[in-house]
Design a protein around this motif. Sequence first.
Motif, PDB file in Angstrom:
ATOM      1  N   GLY A  98       3.197  35.271 -19.136  1.00 23.91           N
ATOM      2  CA  GLY A  98       3.155  34.426 -20.209  1.00 23.91           C
ATOM      3  C   GLY A  98       4.479  34.298 -20.944  1.00 23.91           C
ATOM      4  O   GLY A  98       4.876  33.411 -21.889  1.00 23.91           O
ATOM      5  N   ARG A  99       5.562  35.047 -20.246  1.00 17.78           N
ATOM      6  CA  ARG A  99       6.977  34.680 -20.526  1.00 17.78           C
ATOM      7  C   ARG A  99       7.619  33.570 -19.862  1.00 17.78           C
ATOM      8  O   ARG A  99       7.385  33.522 -18.743  1.00 17.78           O
ATOM      9  CB  ARG A  99       7.499  35.910 -20.600  1.00 17.78           C
ATOM     10  N   ARG A 100       8.234  32.835 -20.724  1.00 19.21           N
ATOM     11  CA  ARG A 100       8.856  31.484 -20.172  1.00 19.21           C
ATOM     12  C   ARG A 100      10.594  31.931 -20.014  1.00 19.21           C
ATOM     13  O   ARG A 100      10.994  32.309 -21.052  1.00 19.21           O
ATOM     14  CB  ARG A 100       8.835  30.375 -20.855  1.00 19.21           C
ATOM     15  N   PHE A 101      11.011  31.570 -18.990  1.00 17.11           N
ATOM     16  CA  PHE A 101      12.577  31.627 -18.917  1.00 17.11           C
ATOM     17  C   PHE A 101      13.027  30.452 -18.189  1.00 17.11           C
ATOM     18  O   PHE A 101      12.451  30.056 -17.654  1.00 17.11           O
ATOM     19  CB  PHE A 101      12.886  33.201 -18.017  1.00 17.11           C
ATOM     20  N   ASP A 102      14.221  30.249 -18.345  1.00 16.92           N
ATOM     21  CA  ASP A 102      14.957  29.123 -17.573  1.00 16.92           C
ATOM     22  C   ASP A 102      15.428  29.468 -16.372  1.00 16.92           C
ATOM     23  O   ASP A 102      15.326  28.625 -15.392  1.00 16.92           O
ATOM     24  CB  ASP A 102      16.240  28.738 -18.282  1.00 16.92           C
ATOM     25  N   ALA A 103      15.895  30.887 -16.126  1.00 16.86           N
ATOM     26  CA  ALA A 103      15.945  31.241 -14.731  1.00 16.86           C
ATOM     27  C   ALA A 103      15.753  32.760 -14.475  1.00 16.86           C
ATOM     28  O   ALA A 103      15.706  33.406 -15.708  1.00 16.86           O
ATOM     29  CB  ALA A 103      17.204  30.708 -14.391  1.00 16.86           C
ATOM     30  N   PRO A 126      11.497  28.203 -13.889  1.00 14.80           N
ATOM     31  CA  PRO A 126      11.981  27.230 -12.722  1.00 14.80           C
ATOM     32  C   PRO A 126      12.745  27.555 -11.669  1.00 14.80           C
ATOM     33  O   PRO A 126      12.982  27.052 -10.732  1.00 14.80           O
ATOM     34  CB  PRO A 126      12.243  25.890 -13.434  1.00 14.80           C
ATOM     35  N   PHE A 127      13.688  28.550 -11.867  1.00 14.18           N
ATOM     36  CA  PHE A 127      14.621  28.966 -10.640  1.00 14.18           C
ATOM     37  C   PHE A 127      14.853  30.382 -10.729  1.00 14.18           C
ATOM     38  O   PHE A 127      14.563  31.256 -11.766  1.00 14.18           O
ATOM     39  CB  PHE A 127      16.042  28.556 -11.368  1.00 14.18           C
ATOM     40  N   TYR A 128      15.021  30.664  -9.329  1.00 15.52           N
ATOM     41  CA  TYR A 128      15.177  32.227  -9.051  1.00 15.52           C
ATOM     42  C   TYR A 128      16.248  32.648  -8.310  1.00 15.52           C
ATOM     43  O   TYR A 128      16.631  31.951  -7.282  1.00 15.52           O
ATOM     44  CB  TYR A 128      13.839  32.669  -8.256  1.00 15.52           C
ATOM     45  N   ALA A 129      17.076  33.509  -8.632  1.00 18.60           N
ATOM     46  CA  ALA A 129      18.464  33.864  -7.946  1.00 18.60           C
ATOM     47  C   ALA A 129      18.350  35.226  -7.410  1.00 18.60           C
ATOM     48  O   ALA A 129      17.832  36.239  -8.151  1.00 18.60           O
ATOM     49  CB  ALA A 129      19.614  33.615  -8.958  1.00 18.60           C
ATOM     50  N   CYS A 160      15.859  27.959  -5.524  1.00 19.84           N
ATOM     51  CA  CYS A 160      16.201  29.365  -5.742  1.00 19.84           C
ATOM     52  C   CYS A 160      17.731  29.348  -4.890  1.00 19.84           C
ATOM     53  O   CYS A 160      18.108  28.636  -4.255  1.00 19.84           O
ATOM     54  CB  CYS A 160      15.443  30.270  -4.632  1.00 19.84           C
ATOM     55  N   LEU A 161      18.398  30.533  -5.316  1.00 17.10           N
ATOM     56  CA  LEU A 161      19.754  30.704  -4.853  1.00 17.10           C
ATOM     57  C   LEU A 161      19.377  32.265  -4.219  1.00 17.10           C
ATOM     58  O   LEU A 161      18.904  33.041  -4.714  1.00 17.10           O
ATOM     59  CB  LEU A 161      20.562  30.982  -6.098  1.00 17.10           C
ATOM     60  N   VAL A 162      20.128  32.314  -2.723  1.00 17.16           N
ATOM     61  CA  VAL A 162      20.186  33.482  -2.128  1.00 17.16           C
ATOM     62  C   VAL A 162      21.815  33.915  -1.947  1.00 17.16           C
ATOM     63  O   VAL A 162      22.499  33.035  -1.238  1.00 17.16           O
ATOM     64  CB  VAL A 162      19.584  33.491  -0.816  1.00 17.16           C
ATOM     65  N   ALA A 163      22.244  34.732  -2.618  1.00 12.20           N
ATOM     66  CA  ALA A 163      23.544  35.403  -2.684  1.00 12.20           C
ATOM     67  C   ALA A 163      23.707  36.366  -1.783  1.00 12.20           C
ATOM     68  O   ALA A 163      23.472  37.463  -2.292  1.00 12.20           O
ATOM     69  CB  ALA A 163      24.064  35.656  -4.161  1.00 12.20           C
ATOM     70  N   GLN A 221      21.833  25.504 -12.060  1.00  8.67           N
ATOM     71  CA  GLN A 221      20.388  25.356 -11.218  1.00  8.67           C
ATOM     72  C   GLN A 221      20.725  24.932  -9.898  1.00  8.67           C
ATOM     73  O   GLN A 221      20.147  23.958  -9.280  1.00  8.67           O
ATOM     74  CB  GLN A 221      19.370  24.574 -12.041  1.00  8.67           C
ATOM     75  N   ALA A 222      21.858  25.522  -9.230  1.00  8.96           N
ATOM     76  CA  ALA A 222      22.393  25.014  -8.110  1.00  8.96           C
ATOM     77  C   ALA A 222      21.713  25.786  -6.739  1.00  8.96           C
ATOM     78  O   ALA A 222      22.048  27.108  -6.775  1.00  8.96           O
ATOM     79  CB  ALA A 222      23.724  25.017  -7.765  1.00  8.96           C
TER      80      ALA A 222
END
Length: 351
Positions: free
Chosen positions: A60-65, A89-92, A150-153, A210-211
């Motif tokens: 139930g928690r909302r985050f931008d990333a 909406p975004f996962y790094a 998603c970003l994979v670093a 959000q790249a």
Amino acid sequence: MRLLIIGGTSFVGRTIVGDALGRGHEVTTFNRGLTGKDLDGVEALRGDRSTDEGVRPLAGRRFDAVIDPGGLVPAHVLRTARAVADSSPFYAFVSTTAVYQAWNAEVDESATTWPGVADQDGDPADLAHLPVHKRGCELAVEQTYGLGACLVARAGSIVGPHDNLGQLPWWLTRIAQGGRVIAPGDPARGLQLIDVRDLSTFVLAQVEAQAAGMHNVVPDGPNTTMGRLVDTCVQATGSDAVPVWMDEGFLLSRGVRPWTEVPLWIPDVPETAGFWAVSGASAKAAGLRTRPFGDSVRDTWGWLRSGGEVEAAPGTPPLGLAGEKEQQVLAAWDSAGVLQRRRTGWSGWAG
Ligand SMILES: NC(=O)c1ccc[n+]([C@@H]2O[C@H](COP(=O)([O-])OP(=O)(O)OC[C@H]3O[C@@H](n4cnc5c(N)ncnc54)[C@H](OP(=O)(O)O)[C@@H]3O)[C@@H](O)[C@H]2O)c1
């Protein structure tokens, strides 16, 4: 932005948390409360991503990333990603260049990786399977979020304050003790070391934009050499240490183990010719900037001097040569040099 940072209390995650706060983001961390301390200014959620029950606090928690700097087990990362995918909406994800299978030539992001499995369970301390597991973690993120979100670093060898592996801290500590220090191979051998603060800045900038993408996060080309590593450690510590540069074949013949007994030493042989030749071109094009290596050495020494200690993660092998073995190898090198000089009249042995 409202950011969720998984972990965030040891090295990479800790640095990202500090930076994110400095850049004005609202930061929530999620960890078990066992490692280090959450930085002031975060909302700290307690949970354990190794069980379904453990990730309930994320419901139930909302985050931008979401930023996941320390995931080591694919099933744990998959569980975490699934827990937040509908609301964030975004996962790094911070991965590693260790996912590549072959090191005999320069590698870029298209090189063959170990075959990871997205839902594979395992032990975070099982570092023998780290390359396969980290690839599985990448797949867990990619399959849950899709490549466009998603970003994979893929970080190379990381240095800087709060280091929790301990390679540069070992060199600094050993050189600060002074005396004759074993130095491996060719002082001109290039190394590629990424400062944790540059990694952090890069990850946050990508997240803010959000790249999506996959990047090797390494300096694009060697940013120091083994010789400069030793010299900058001597300068930073003000030590009287004298490096004794030894032929790699000699060190191997005396049973000296690269990487663990002599940290950051990778023998210069065909199988590892590409180890310090990872392409950082895509990260550079996406905005990665790297500081001079001397700054990393100076600041890591400053951190150690102010009481910083390497708190190694479970499974991390102890680093460095035992003092007795170091003395035996130095003595054997001296004898070999005397024999060689007697045979050839040559007097070029270093140290
Ligand atoms: N060092 C290098 O040269 C190098 C090179 C390439 C890549 N890397 C990658 O860089 C990353 C380093 O990460 P880091 O350790 O510095 O990250 P970090 O986020 O600073 O620390 C790891 C965090 O994970 C938390 N954690 C561990 N198990 C957990 C669980 N079951 N549930 C919830 N939280 C958990 C720990 O807290 P609790 O224990 O309190 O839960 C801690 O806060 C790794 O992914 C590594 O593969 C490192």
